[in-house]
Design an enzyme around this catalytic site. Structure first.
Site, PDB file in Angstrom:
ATOM      1  N   ASP A  30       3.271   4.064  -3.035  1.00  0.00           N
ATOM      2  CA  ASP A  30       2.328   4.299  -1.944  1.00  0.00           C
ATOM      3  C   ASP A  30       3.134   4.599  -0.688  1.00  0.00           C
ATOM      4  OD1 ASP A  30      -0.503   4.123  -0.813  1.00  0.00           O
ATOM      5  OD2 ASP A  30       0.577   2.731   0.481  1.00  0.00           O
ATOM      6  N   GLU A  32       2.885   5.019   3.656  1.00  0.00           N
ATOM      7  CA  GLU A  32       2.157   4.931   4.919  1.00  0.00           C
ATOM      8  C   GLU A  32       2.724   6.008   5.827  1.00  0.00           C
ATOM      9  OE1 GLU A  32      -0.436   3.148   5.148  1.00  0.00           O
ATOM     10  OE2 GLU A  32      -0.105   2.028   3.294  1.00  0.00           O
ATOM     11  N   HIS A 171      -3.255  -1.808   3.246  1.00  0.00           N
ATOM     12  CA  HIS A 171      -2.746  -0.635   3.971  1.00  0.00           C
ATOM     13  C   HIS A 171      -1.274  -0.793   4.327  1.00  0.00           C
ATOM     14  CE1 HIS A 171      -6.504   1.525   4.189  1.00  0.00           C
ATOM     15  NE2 HIS A 171      -7.100   0.444   4.634  1.00  0.00           N
ATOM     16  N   ASP A 176      -0.093  -2.298  -1.577  1.00  0.00           N
ATOM     17  CA  ASP A 176      -0.998  -1.290  -2.143  1.00  0.00           C
ATOM     18  C   ASP A 176      -0.456  -0.762  -3.470  1.00  0.00           C
ATOM     19  OD1 ASP A 176      -2.395  -1.711   0.155  1.00  0.00           O
ATOM     20  OD2 ASP A 176      -2.515   0.397   0.749  1.00  0.00           O
TER      21      ASP A 176
END
Length: 578
Positions: A30, A32, A171, A176
């Site tokens: 994942d 960000e 998040h 995640d």
């Protein structure tokens, strides 16, 4: 029944069964980011979990300096502040570590198009080839196996609650990714009941696979699971596409699964009637063979065939008052190769200005020239030989300084250019100084690359070895900048007899004209990158492999500083002593 199986029933081969999901390594990751646009927006965090057979093999997690501001709404969503990212490593350092962590695995992400898009853009920006891994999107897979009657949405948090994930999404990248692991395992259990038990069947299950793709999967059955080059052929035996692979069978089979989403490549697969494989000793040989096959066949579906990587060179003209000309064909004494005509032209202009060469295209006779001087002469940037103000003897040192730089005998022209940058900075013309600094840096990089490539291409024979990662060695025999032979000595095999056999069987190479002795610039570049990798050793070389003592290599520290300098910083004064 014989042995518990009906007589006459055909037993599936391992190739037909594919890679069992329990034996498949997944890297669930994942990202960000600071926004939604790959390339223009930055990555602030990467988290990944490597799993196989339900067991966690490792985790990867780091904050990333995005190289720009983090919008307030992103800070509110992720909790990642500018202060947290301030001390984080830049993506240039994080990306190679992540690519190594994920090498050879299937990438998995929730809404994979978003995360993979950022990774692809990062690879392109930092000079890494996209490894083209198989990709599984848990959103798409969930939409296939979980109906709306079970879940109101396919958001990660909703699916994590539905499957009872042990980690709640927050998040943040690693939590995640951990939640996505549990979602993935739950989805794999569901598709297992539908008869999906291998990686290939899972990728086939995704909606993008056409029936034509599935039907042609057997075209990969005869290929070995070895490194090499593959050629897709059309109905008239024409070569449609050429590619390389560390595992020929596995890579070609991906063209018939959901991991292949490129429209033009699907069109190519639909036309293909056969796939040929050329087994290679190791990845370097495969890269070189691919270059040669692309040049020989110009396949219609390879982008590099439609836009071949041509090289450009900068050379002194043969006339009483030489100037620098940008040419396509290399010749002795030329500078290059440059990847584009614009790059070669920029280098020629910068070098001409540093050395004091004229830039006009007039044909000037040795004596009796009487043309009207141009504006550069009025500005003191040209001696105006066109007007008879400069004799052949007075002009000659400028041409000699260019030749000395190209051949690596003296870098006085670069030092003069650097002095002019300092003069502009001292006069507080910072923007002009920064522009001249960047032009000089581009020239220095071009000269350094030229010296490194010419040094390799000038060696009659060089033998090098790289560890294969399993206790053995990969060998390359290079002659005048060309790969003449390649082979391996697996663990436990005496390496030197293998070397002697490779040298004896190596291609005979006659040197040609030009700085690269007739070798293809792209092939020399591939060999140079392989030879300068960590761990590669020289077994022997016919002549010493050395760059010019007064070449651009002495400017590497300056280049590093110039790459990070701002317009106001221009160049550290100590660089003038280079």
């Amino acid at each position: 029944m014989i042995g518990g199986r009906r007589q006459g029933a055909a037993q599936l081969t391992f190739d037909e069964l594919g890679t069992p999901l329990r034996d498949t390594t997944f890297v669930v990751f994942d990202l960000e980011t600071t926004g939604t646009a790959p390339g223009s927006d930055g990555i602030t965090e990467i988290g990944a979990v490597k799993v196989r057979g339900g067991e966690v093999l490792g985790e990867f997690a780091t904050l990333v300096d995005p190289g720009g501001p983090i919008p307030p709404q992103v800070v509110a969503l992720t909790g990642i502040t500018q202060a947290m990212a301030y001390d984080a490593p830049p993506l240039a350092k994080v990306l190679p570590a992540f690519l190594e962590f994920a090498a050879g695995a299937v990438l998995v992400a929730h809404n994979a198009g978003f995360d993979v898009g950022f990774l692809r853009a990062a690879c392109q920006a930092h000079g890494y080839a996209w490894p083209r891994p198989a990709v599984v999107c848990t959103v798409r897979l969930a939409r296939k196996v979980i109906g709306r009657e079970e879940t109101p949405s396919y958001r990660l948090a909703t699916l994590a609650r539905l499957v009872g994930a042990r980690t709640a999404p927050t998040h943040r990248a690693l939590p995640d990714a951990r939640a996505t692991v549990d979602v993935l395992h739950a989805l794999l259990e569901r598709v297992g009941s539908l008869g999906v038990h291998s990686l290939e069947e899972l990728l086939d299950y995704l909606p993008e696979v056409t029936p034509a793709q599935r039907r042609k999967r057997g075209m990969a059955a005869h290929l070995p699971d070895r490194p090499g080059v593959y050629l897709f052929r059309g109905p008239n035996e024409e070569v449609l596409y050429v590619g390389t692979a560390r595992d020929l069978r596995r890579r070609v089979r991906q063209y018939f699964t959901g991991s292949e989403s490129r429209g033009r490549i699907r069109e190519m697969v639909a036309l293909a009637t056969r796939v040929d494989g050329v087994e290679c000793a190791h990845a370097l040989e495969a890269q070189v063979r691919e270059l040669r096959l692309l040049a020989a066949h110009r396949p219609a579906y390879n982008r590099r065939s439609k836009n071949p990587r041509t090289s450009w060179w900068v050379a002194l003209t043969d006339e009483p008052f030489p100037r620098l000309s940008v040419v396509r064909l290399p010749r002795d004494g030329a500078l290059g190769p440059f990847r584009s005509q614009q790059a070669a032209r920029s280098a020629a202009d910068t070098l001409a200005g540093a050395a004091g060469l004229r830039t006009c295209t007039l044909r000037i006779t040795a004596v009796g020239a009487a043309a009207t001087p141009c504006a550069l002469a009025e500005l003191g940037r040209c001696g105006a030989p066109c007007a008879g103000r400069q004799s052949v003897t007075e002009y000659a040192p400028a041409a000699r300084s260019v030749d000395a730089l190209i051949t690596g005998r003296d870098g006085a022209a670069l030092r003069r250019a650097l002095s002019r940058v300092h003069e502009l900075a001292a006069g507080q013309h910072f923007e002009r100084a920064a522009r001249r600094r960047d032009e000089l840096a581009a020239l220095v990089r071009g000269v350094e690359r030229a010296h490194r490539m010419a040094a390799l291409a000038g060696i009659p024979e060089l033998v090098a070895a790289a560890p294969d990662g399993a206790g053995g060695w990969e060998f390359a025999v290079v002659r005048y900048g060309r790969l003449a032979s390649a082979g391996v000595a697996r663990r436990g095999v005496a390496p030197m007899p293998v070397v002697e056999a490779l040298v004896a069987a190596a291609e005979t190479v006659e040197p040609g004209p030009g700085p690269l002795r007739g070798a293809n610039a792209e092939e020399v570049g591939v060999l140079l990158r392989w030879l300068t990798r960590p761990g590669v050793r020289l077994v022997r070389t016919a002549v010493p492999w050395a760059e010019p003592a007064h070449g651009a290599g002495a400017w590497r520290a300056w280049l590093d500083r110039a790459a990070t300098a701002t317009a106001l910083e221009t160049v550290p004064s100590e660089a003038a002593r280079v």
